[in-house]
Design a protein around this motif. Structure first.
Motif, PDB file in Angstrom:
ATOM      1  N   LYS A 105      63.127  42.312  84.030  1.00 16.69           N
ATOM      2  CA  LYS A 105      64.126  42.109  83.908  1.00 16.69           C
ATOM      3  C   LYS A 105      65.235  42.870  84.530  1.00 16.69           C
ATOM      4  O   LYS A 105      66.637  42.149  84.954  1.00 16.69           O
ATOM      5  CB  LYS A 105      64.812  41.868  82.316  1.00 16.69           C
ATOM      6  CG  LYS A 105      63.929  41.334  81.384  1.00 16.69           C
ATOM      7  CD  LYS A 105      64.549  41.908  79.484  1.00 16.69           C
ATOM      8  CE  LYS A 105      63.817  40.793  78.450  1.00 16.69           C
ATOM      9  NZ  LYS A 105      63.465  41.672  77.451  1.00 16.69           N
ATOM     10  N   THR A 109      68.645  43.721  89.537  1.00 13.49           N
ATOM     11  CA  THR A 109      69.872  44.149  88.644  1.00 13.49           C
ATOM     12  C   THR A 109      70.214  45.596  88.327  1.00 13.49           C
ATOM     13  O   THR A 109      71.222  46.252  88.820  1.00 13.49           O
ATOM     14  CB  THR A 109      70.319  43.704  87.166  1.00 13.49           C
ATOM     15  OG1 THR A 109      69.688  44.667  86.313  1.00 13.49           O
ATOM     16  CG2 THR A 109      69.724  42.244  87.125  1.00 13.49           C
ATOM     17  N   SER A 118      71.274  42.179  76.561  1.00 16.61           N
ATOM     18  CA  SER A 118      72.668  41.948  77.999  1.00 16.61           C
ATOM     19  C   SER A 118      72.335  42.460  79.254  1.00 16.61           C
ATOM     20  O   SER A 118      71.992  43.342  78.545  1.00 16.61           O
ATOM     21  CB  SER A 118      73.361  42.028  77.432  1.00 16.61           C
ATOM     22  OG  SER A 118      74.057  43.479  76.887  1.00 16.61           O
ATOM     23  N   ASN A 119      72.004  41.399  80.209  1.00 15.98           N
ATOM     24  CA  ASN A 119      72.108  42.602  81.528  1.00 15.98           C
ATOM     25  C   ASN A 119      73.360  42.528  81.708  1.00 15.98           C
ATOM     26  O   ASN A 119      74.379  42.029  82.161  1.00 15.98           O
ATOM     27  CB  ASN A 119      70.685  41.561  82.318  1.00 15.98           C
ATOM     28  CG  ASN A 119      70.109  42.849  83.160  1.00 15.98           C
ATOM     29  OD1 ASN A 119      70.371  43.319  83.041  1.00 15.98           O
ATOM     30  ND2 ASN A 119      68.917  42.151  82.801  1.00 15.98           N
ATOM     31  N   SER A 122      72.840  39.942  89.093  1.00  9.35           N
ATOM     32  CA  SER A 122      71.097  40.486  89.242  1.00  9.35           C
ATOM     33  C   SER A 122      71.398  40.003  90.886  1.00  9.35           C
ATOM     34  O   SER A 122      72.997  39.422  91.873  1.00  9.35           O
ATOM     35  CB  SER A 122      69.911  39.434  89.486  1.00  9.35           C
ATOM     36  OG  SER A 122      70.350  37.988  89.431  1.00  9.35           O
ATOM     37  N   TRP A 151      69.836  36.503  87.281  1.00 10.34           N
ATOM     38  CA  TRP A 151      70.915  36.693  86.188  1.00 10.34           C
ATOM     39  C   TRP A 151      72.782  37.053  86.893  1.00 10.34           C
ATOM     40  O   TRP A 151      72.492  37.225  87.476  1.00 10.34           O
ATOM     41  CB  TRP A 151      71.362  38.103  85.248  1.00 10.34           C
ATOM     42  CG  TRP A 151      69.784  38.493  84.830  1.00 10.34           C
ATOM     43  CD1 TRP A 151      68.580  39.043  85.598  1.00 10.34           C
ATOM     44  CD2 TRP A 151      69.164  38.565  83.444  1.00 10.34           C
ATOM     45  NE1 TRP A 151      67.502  39.048  85.312  1.00 10.34           N
ATOM     46  CE2 TRP A 151      67.742  38.690  83.423  1.00 10.34           C
ATOM     47  CE3 TRP A 151      69.552  38.389  82.412  1.00 10.34           C
ATOM     48  CZ2 TRP A 151      66.616  39.354  82.647  1.00 10.34           C
ATOM     49  CZ3 TRP A 151      69.085  38.356  80.899  1.00 10.34           C
ATOM     50  CH2 TRP A 151      67.919  39.569  80.763  1.00 10.34           C
ATOM     51  N   THR A 152      72.950  36.487  85.364  1.00  6.20           N
ATOM     52  CA  THR A 152      74.840  35.950  86.336  1.00  6.20           C
ATOM     53  C   THR A 152      75.604  36.909  85.791  1.00  6.20           C
ATOM     54  O   THR A 152      75.080  37.797  85.401  1.00  6.20           O
ATOM     55  CB  THR A 152      75.609  34.798  85.071  1.00  6.20           C
ATOM     56  OG1 THR A 152      76.034  35.661  83.763  1.00  6.20           O
ATOM     57  CG2 THR A 152      74.323  33.576  85.494  1.00  6.20           C
ATOM     58  N   GLY A 155      75.226  38.651  82.652  1.00  8.76           N
ATOM     59  CA  GLY A 155      74.235  39.246  82.024  1.00  8.76           C
ATOM     60  C   GLY A 155      73.056  38.784  81.266  1.00  8.76           C
ATOM     61  O   GLY A 155      73.272  38.201  80.651  1.00  8.76           O
ATOM     62  N   ARG A 157      70.016  35.044  81.821  1.00  2.00           N
ATOM     63  CA  ARG A 157      69.428  34.218  82.590  1.00  2.00           C
ATOM     64  C   ARG A 157      69.456  33.123  82.987  1.00  2.00           C
ATOM     65  O   ARG A 157      69.898  32.456  81.857  1.00  2.00           O
ATOM     66  CB  ARG A 157      68.683  35.073  82.036  1.00  2.00           C
ATOM     67  CG  ARG A 157      66.817  34.306  83.160  1.00  2.00           C
ATOM     68  CD  ARG A 157      66.011  34.823  82.207  1.00  2.00           C
ATOM     69  NE  ARG A 157      64.889  36.345  82.624  1.00  2.00           N
ATOM     70  CZ  ARG A 157      64.213  36.114  82.225  1.00  2.00           C
ATOM     71  NH1 ARG A 157      63.716  37.581  80.803  1.00  2.00           N
ATOM     72  NH2 ARG A 157      63.358  38.023  82.812  1.00  2.00           N
TER      73      ARG A 157
END
Length: 451
Positions: A105, A109, A118-119, A122, A151-152, A155, A157
């Motif tokens: 994941k 990033t 939540s991310n 990337s 990932w936007t 965050g 995917r």
């Protein structure tokens, strides 16, 4: 005759977009380049390929630093590409240490996952913010198991495609229901976005500071979707590129994933074709999830990479993992070769303007060690990248590789020898080579010197 001499047949880039509803930049096509013109500014491209479940690091690790290194057994298939590849050792993501389920994941990033997984954005999407105005597609997300690496900004995917025929249709075929139907669908989507924004404006006056932060994140997502929708609408009136019959036969087909080699090579062919036609300039391909990874029946390997990586010292599993590693890098070598033999607009190899990074978020899968990540960077010599060496960020921070002492080496894969060697430094440098104006990305502490 006079048309050729006066060049009145040339297409003006701005002219070509009149009446499309919004201004976007078309790719620089051959018919837009005047005779005797200066060499055009060439597109810059990046590809990221993920290898799940780590590697058999005892057979993977290169032990000599610099130019005088020998390819390890697992990387031997890349030896013929020595002048255009750089194996990199010793990097890690600080936010991923001890959290093996997050490895994939955060691979692109470089951050820490927040509440509810939540991310952050990337690196491929950070690059695509810069390149997307010039291409039909913002970016290309591929994955054989359905989970992309992208990932936007807020965050989320992005979805990925896995079927080769589906990918070809997405890139090169006109909409099945016709342009008008697709335009109506896009504009309905635009209307929904407008309605959502109206509701948000009403809510903004009633919410607290913490909620405003979440709302701003949501607005970022809406704006991003709105921009993509408008660009997709504008590109509907631009004809898809004509694909040579040989390329069509090679890529417009479905390959069962039980034919792993044929499947990987077709995916790579599609990526090359997407770059060659300037359909996009950024692509990611996840060759498997940490919980899976394709078996390779053509090598007699029936277990997934996940099963092989959890070998508990079983020599048969370790040997098959090495074979699987070498097989994956052999397919990556195929991708490098295809980029090298495909010509860019300036007649130079596509590989010159394309950076391709292959690697994983784990080194030693059995114990989920996520330091000393396996990484190989290829291409991009036209962007100022120098190859033909092994970049070893472990060097000087430990007593040397002890491949005859498995336990000592595995510890190196679980705890960084060099705490400052962040993978985000590499991602930041690649972004800068793409033209991204930034001195920070993810967990970076400095840009990496790739020149």
């Amino acid at each position: 005759m006079s048309n050729l001499n006066t060049q009145s047949w040339l297409i003006n880039r701005r002219h070509a977009l009149k009446g499309l509803g919004t201004f976007i930049a078309l790719p620089l096509l051959d018919c837009m380049t005047p005779l005797r013109a200066a060499e055009p500014i060439m597109p810059r491209r990046s590809a990221f390929i993920y290898l799940p479940n780590g590697v058999n690091t005892l057979d993977y690790q290169i032990i000599a630093d610099g130019a005088d290194y020998e390819f390890s057994r697992s990387l031997k298939p890349l030896e013929k590409h020595r002048s255009v590849v750089t194996p990199i050792s010793g990097l890690h993501h600080p936010g991923g240490l001890g959290h093996h389920h997050n490895c994939q994941k955060i691979w692109l990033t470089g951050g820490k996952l927040g509440p509810s997984d939540s991310n952050t954005i990337s690196i491929d999407q950070r690059m695509a913010e810069l390149t997307a105005p010039h291409t039909r597609f913002h970016s290309l997300e591929l994955a054989n198991a359905g989970e992309s690496l992208a990932w936007t900004a807020d965050g989320i995917r992005l979805p990925a495609m896995s079927r080769c025929k589906q990918i070809f249709a997405h890139l090169f075929e006109e909409p099945k229901n016709g342009t008008d139907a697709q335009r109506r669908a896009l504009r309905r989507k635009g209307s929904v976005l407008d309605a959502n924004l109206e509701e948000v404006r009403k809510l903004e006056k009633q919410i607290g500071a913490e909620d405003k932060g979440r709302m701003n994140q949501y607005l970022t997502s809406v704006r991003e979707t709105e921009i993509r929708t408008e660009r997709a609408d504008a590109w509907l009136d631009v004809p898809r590129p004509k694909i040579a019959e040989t390329d069509r036969k090679r890529t417009n087909r479905d390959i069962p994933q039980t034919q792993a080699g044929e499947y990987f090579r077709t995916i790579y062919d599609l990526m090359v074709l997407a770059f060659q036609t300037d359909a996009t300039r950024v692509a990611t391909f996840s060759s498997g999830n940490e919980g899976r990874g394709l078996p390779i029946p053509e090598l007699g390997i029936s277990q997934s990479r996940h099963e092989l990586s959890h070998h508990n010292g079983d020599p048969n599993h370790m040997e098959n993992l090495t074979l699987s590693d070498a097989f994956s890098f052999e397919q990556f070598g195929y991708f490098i070769g295809r980029l090298a033999e495909t010509k860019d607009l300036n007649g130079k190899p596509l590989l010159d303007s394309t950076m391709a990074l292959m690697g994983g978020g784990m080194s030693y899968g059995h114990s989920h060690g996520n330091a000393n990540l396996p990484l190989v960077l290829a291409g991009g010599t036209g962007l100022g990248i120098k190859h033909g060496r092994h970049l070893d960020f472990n060097k000087g921070h430990f007593d040397g590789y002890s491949l005859d002492n498995a336990g000592a080496h595995y510890r190196l894969c679980g705890r960084p020898a060099n705490a400052d060697a962040h993978m985000s430094n590499l991602l930041l440098s690649m972004a800068q080579k793409m033209g991204v104006q930034s001195d920070q990305f993810g967990g970076s502490n400095q840009a990496m010197d790739l020149g």
